[in-house]
Design a protein around this motif. Structure first.
Motif, PDB file in Angstrom:
ATOM      1  N   GLU A 600      19.907   4.759   5.305  1.00  0.00           N
ATOM      2  CA  GLU A 600      20.745   3.816   4.567  1.00  0.00           C
ATOM      3  C   GLU A 600      20.853   4.164   3.090  1.00  0.00           C
ATOM      4  O   GLU A 600      21.556   3.489   2.336  1.00  0.00           O
ATOM      5  N   GLY A 601      20.119   5.221   2.674  1.00  0.00           N
ATOM      6  CA  GLY A 601      20.149   5.626   1.270  1.00  0.00           C
ATOM      7  C   GLY A 601      19.433   4.645   0.367  1.00  0.00           C
ATOM      8  O   GLY A 601      19.767   4.525  -0.822  1.00  0.00           O
ATOM      9  N   LYS A 602      18.445   3.980   0.895  1.00  0.00           N
ATOM     10  CA  LYS A 602      17.717   2.976   0.118  1.00  0.00           C
ATOM     11  C   LYS A 602      16.280   3.424  -0.143  1.00  0.00           C
ATOM     12  O   LYS A 602      15.754   4.320   0.531  1.00  0.00           O
ATOM     13  N   LEU A 603      15.669   2.791  -1.132  1.00  0.00           N
ATOM     14  CA  LEU A 603      14.271   3.054  -1.440  1.00  0.00           C
ATOM     15  C   LEU A 603      13.386   2.517  -0.314  1.00  0.00           C
ATOM     16  O   LEU A 603      13.748   1.572   0.379  1.00  0.00           O
ATOM     17  N   PHE A 604      12.209   3.123  -0.175  1.00  0.00           N
ATOM     18  CA  PHE A 604      11.316   2.699   0.906  1.00  0.00           C
ATOM     19  C   PHE A 604       9.858   2.763   0.448  1.00  0.00           C
ATOM     20  O   PHE A 604       9.520   3.471  -0.507  1.00  0.00           O
ATOM     21  N   PHE A 605       9.023   1.996   1.149  1.00  0.00           N
ATOM     22  CA  PHE A 605       7.585   2.006   0.877  1.00  0.00           C
ATOM     23  C   PHE A 605       6.911   3.089   1.719  1.00  0.00           C
ATOM     24  O   PHE A 605       7.310   3.370   2.848  1.00  0.00           O
ATOM     25  N   GLU A 606       5.836   3.685   1.153  1.00  0.00           N
ATOM     26  CA  GLU A 606       4.925   4.526   1.921  1.00  0.00           C
ATOM     27  C   GLU A 606       3.552   3.862   1.872  1.00  0.00           C
ATOM     28  O   GLU A 606       3.173   3.275   0.858  1.00  0.00           O
ATOM     29  N   ILE A 607       2.827   3.975   2.950  1.00  0.00           N
ATOM     30  CA  ILE A 607       1.602   3.180   3.088  1.00  0.00           C
ATOM     31  C   ILE A 607       0.356   4.050   3.155  1.00  0.00           C
ATOM     32  O   ILE A 607       0.374   5.158   3.699  1.00  0.00           O
ATOM     33  N   ARG A 608      -0.733   3.538   2.548  1.00  0.00           N
ATOM     34  CA  ARG A 608      -2.075   4.096   2.729  1.00  0.00           C
ATOM     35  C   ARG A 608      -2.870   3.091   3.562  1.00  0.00           C
ATOM     36  O   ARG A 608      -2.781   1.882   3.336  1.00  0.00           O
ATOM     37  N   ILE A 609      -3.658   3.594   4.507  1.00  0.00           N
ATOM     38  CA  ILE A 609      -4.462   2.723   5.375  1.00  0.00           C
ATOM     39  C   ILE A 609      -5.912   3.175   5.301  1.00  0.00           C
ATOM     40  O   ILE A 609      -6.212   4.367   5.462  1.00  0.00           O
ATOM     41  N   GLY A 610      -6.813   2.217   5.040  1.00  0.00           N
ATOM     42  CA  GLY A 610      -8.237   2.512   4.981  1.00  0.00           C
ATOM     43  C   GLY A 610      -9.019   1.611   5.912  1.00  0.00           C
ATOM     44  O   GLY A 610      -8.702   0.427   6.050  1.00  0.00           O
ATOM     45  N   ILE A 611     -10.050   2.173   6.572  1.00  0.00           N
ATOM     46  CA  ILE A 611     -10.846   1.414   7.545  1.00  0.00           C
ATOM     47  C   ILE A 611     -12.331   1.723   7.345  1.00  0.00           C
ATOM     48  O   ILE A 611     -12.715   2.878   7.138  1.00  0.00           O
TER      49      ILE A 611
END
Length: 689
Positions: A600-611
């Motif tokens: 869509e040509g839009k900004l997006f989030f990238e995620i970090r996951i910690g456990i």
């Protein structure tokens, strides 16, 4: 309510409870006096008999057990059993007491004697009271009071009224307890019953102390001491002396406070009461501290630590450590050079380090004892110490813990109060319903005489109203439960409904998950508020559904951070795999989300996951919008797993890896430096094995 320490003043034929109330002053919370005294509550037959030692107690127990082996008739056997139950309860042998009273109830039922039944109910309520289950004690004692009233035994009905007043007092329903005590005191004054006068004057005085009304408490407590006289045979004299000390100290009448404390010490020596002597010793420290005589207080506090270290009570030892830490803090902030030179070669930093270590020890003892609700003042003290050390972030964290626990304890107390009021409302409603039912029967009988048809019509109309009302109540109850389940785990909700409170719990092993969006702050500057909230809501709503599918509890969201945990509130053995599975599903969702946004040509989030997997403390916090939360070093470590990870990756600790390595492909990252934690072994989860 959250659980408080209970200690029995052990006297033959007498049940006494000395309870901790935290409300009067902050310094009082650290004092063993308020853990072992403050409430004089007699739970059985008030008798002025001397306390017996361990050998004497054993002889009495052996004698009662021999009597039970004889061929007694049922009511006599009930009497013997309740006497033995009182003796065992004084020693904290609650399981034996429970079994004994269950058998006694069978004999009471077999005998058909309501007096025997009342004796058992009195003892059963006492057992629950000792264990801190005040709602159960109230329910049982209400049954006993009703039986006594049916039998027109006003003396026994008054006994049960006094016991119920004790329950209301423990639930902070002071006005209701005071109303009962005053009525019973008036009867005692009319009959000039000395034992009753001692009991109710003492309880009213203690109640006023708990309401921080020391001026009102004083005449009742002094009257109690006058009635008891100087006889060391009365087991309550020591309790009254400590209560008087507390009262004089609150009133800043330090001269009388010291004289009263010395009198309590002499009584402890005469009666060889270790409990009274230790309580008086803690009171000595508090008296010095109240007068800012910290150098005199310090050696006494250190001696208490040495004494309590030999005892099994971690709560008492924690209180002694707390006193020492507060003394250190007071001397440090006063720049007492003599103290610094003598103990720390003049180094203020070393003194602060030692004070911090003492508070840490006190906190650890509280955790081991399961008394999380009593840790708030310790966090406040440590916050002050860390602030002086220049650790402002740590000071803020401890202060927030202090505020959170303060709110939690207050909320539990409010829950208890609300539950109490609800039970009273239900009881009154039941009484009203009974009267209404009788009235309805009278109307029906009259209508039948006048007209069967008219009577039938009225019955149908009334039934329709009742049916509609029940429907409304049922729907409202269902809606309330649904709303509550949106806030709290189902098991927590059930505990809240049954007990009126939720106890904080130490969970030995849970798996904690943290997620965070990379570059969130920078990205937020390029999105409208509406779009930002919509994107976060899209992601977090998906996370909610994912963790629900995997049987994990959502804990909370803070900004763009999402926190959940597996293995609570009910422990299980699959929590690590459950959380990793959920994390992989979240990871896949975010990949799909990224592809959609890019298209869509839009900004997006990238995620970090910690456990991370480890022990935590779990409980309810807050007054408004309360929530289920967890605390402990494991939470901090899980957060570091997230912050030390990489975008799009699932970063797990070694403890989690050891639990899931047979089922997942993981890549070792070696030891990674984590803020505030040093080097930690970490792994990336690559997929299922």
């Amino acid at each position: 309510m959250l659980r408080q320490t209970t200690t029995q003043h052990k006297c033959s034929g007498t049940f006494a409870i000395l309870r901790n109330k935290r409300y009067f002053h902050e310094d009082f919370q650290l004092m063993r006096t308020l853990i072992k005294t403050s409430l004089l509550i007699v739970l059985a037959f008030f008798q002025s008999k001397p306390c017996v030692g361990k050998e004497g107690t054993n002889r009495v127990e052996d004698s009662l057990r021999k009597v039970l082996k004889t061929d007694q008739y049922d009511t006599a056997r009930v009497n013997t059993m309740t006497q033995l139950a009182r003796l065992l309860a004084d020693q904290g042998r609650y399981e034996e007491v429970s079994a004994l009273l269950k058998e006694a109830a069978q004999y009471a039922e077999k005998s058909g004697s309501t007096l025997a039944k009342r004796r058992v109910l009195q003892a059963e309520g006492t057992l629950h009271f000792y264990k801190g289950d005040f709602l159960a004690a109230e329910k049982i004692w209400l049954q006993g009071k009703e039986l006594a009233e049916v039998d027109k035994d006003t003396t026994n009905a008054d006994t049960f009224s006094g016991l119920l007043a004790n329950v209301y007092l423990m639930q902070n329903n002071y006005l209701r307890a005071l109303d009962i005590y005053l009525k019973l005191l008036k009867k005692a004054e009319a009959t000039k019953n000395k034992n009753s006068l001692i009991l109710y004057n003492g309880n009213i005085g203690t109640l006023y102390v708990n309401m921080n009304e020391s001026a009102k408490a004083l005449p009742y407590l002094e009257r109690t001491r006058e009635l008891i006289g100087k006889s060391t045979e009365n087991g309550f004299l020591g309790i009254i002396m400590i209560n008087l000390f507390v009262t004089y100290k609150n009133l800043k009448d330090y001269k009388h406070a010291e004289l009263t404390l010395q009198e309590a010490k002499r009584l402890g020596e005469q009666t060889k009461s270790t409990s009274l002597l230790q309580t008086a010793s803690v009171g000595t420290v508090e008296l010095y501290m109240a007068q800012e005589k910290y150098e005199e207080a310090l050696p006494v506090a250190e001696q208490n630590i040495a004494t309590f270290s030999k005892d099994i009570s971690k709560i008492d030892l924690s209180g002694a450590y707390s006193q020492k830490a507060n003394i250190y803090y007071a001397l440090i902030t006063a720049n007492n050079q003599r103290f610094l030179d003598y103990y720390f070669r003049g180094s203020k930093l070393e003194a602060l380090k030692a004070a911090r270590s003492i508070v840490d020890s006190a906190l650890q003892l509280q955790v081991e004892a399961g008394q999380v609700a009593n840790m708030n003042e310790l966090y406040k003290t440590r916050s002050n110490i860390r602030r002086l050390q220049g650790d402002f972030k740590g000071a803020l964290e401890d202060f927030m813990q202090y505020k959170t626990l303060n709110d939690s304890v207050y909320n539990i107390e409010r829950n208890n109060e609300m539950t109490q009021k609800t039970m009273m409302y239900e009881f009154e409603k039941k009484e009203a319903a009974t009267r209404e039912e009788q009235l309805r029967k009278d109307i029906r009988a009259r209508n039948i005489r006048n007209s069967i048809a008219a009577g039938l019509a009225i019955s149908i109309l009334f039934g329709g109203i009742v049916f509609r009302q029940r429907n409304k109540i049922s729907q409202a109850k269902k809606r309330s439960e649904e709303l509550l389940l949106n806030i709290l785990p189902s098991d927590v909700v059930e505990e809240l409904k049954v007990k009126g409170q939720v106890d904080a719990k130490m969970m030995d092993e849970v798996t904690v998950l943290f997620t965070d969006f990379k570059g969130f702050t920078a990205m937020a500057q390029h999105l409208t508020p509406k779009q930002l909230v919509a994107d976060i809501n899209e992601c977090f709503s998906a996370f909610d559904l994912i963790i629900e599918r995997h049987g994990i509890e959502k804990i909370k969201t803070i900004g763009d951070s999402y926190m959940a945990a597996g293995g609570l509130p009910v422990p299980n053995t699959t929590h690590a795999s459950d959380v990793v599975n959920a994390a992989m599903e979240i990871q896949q969702f975010m990949l799909n989300y990224k592809e959609k946004k890019e298209a869509e040509g839009k900004l997006f989030f990238e995620i970090r996951i910690g456990i991370h997997t480890g022990p935590v403390v779990a409980g309810i916090v807050g007054i408004k919008k309360f929530s289920f939360d967890i605390w402990g070093d494991s939470v901090n470590t899980a957060s570091r797993m997230e912050s030390s990870g990489e975008a799009g990756k699932i970063n797990i600790s070694e403890s989690t890896y050891n639990l899931v390595k047979e089922h997942y492909r993981c890549t070792s990252r070696g030891k990674i430096q984590a803020k505030g934690k040093g080097e930690i072994e970490m792994y990336f989860v690559e997929g299922r094995a």
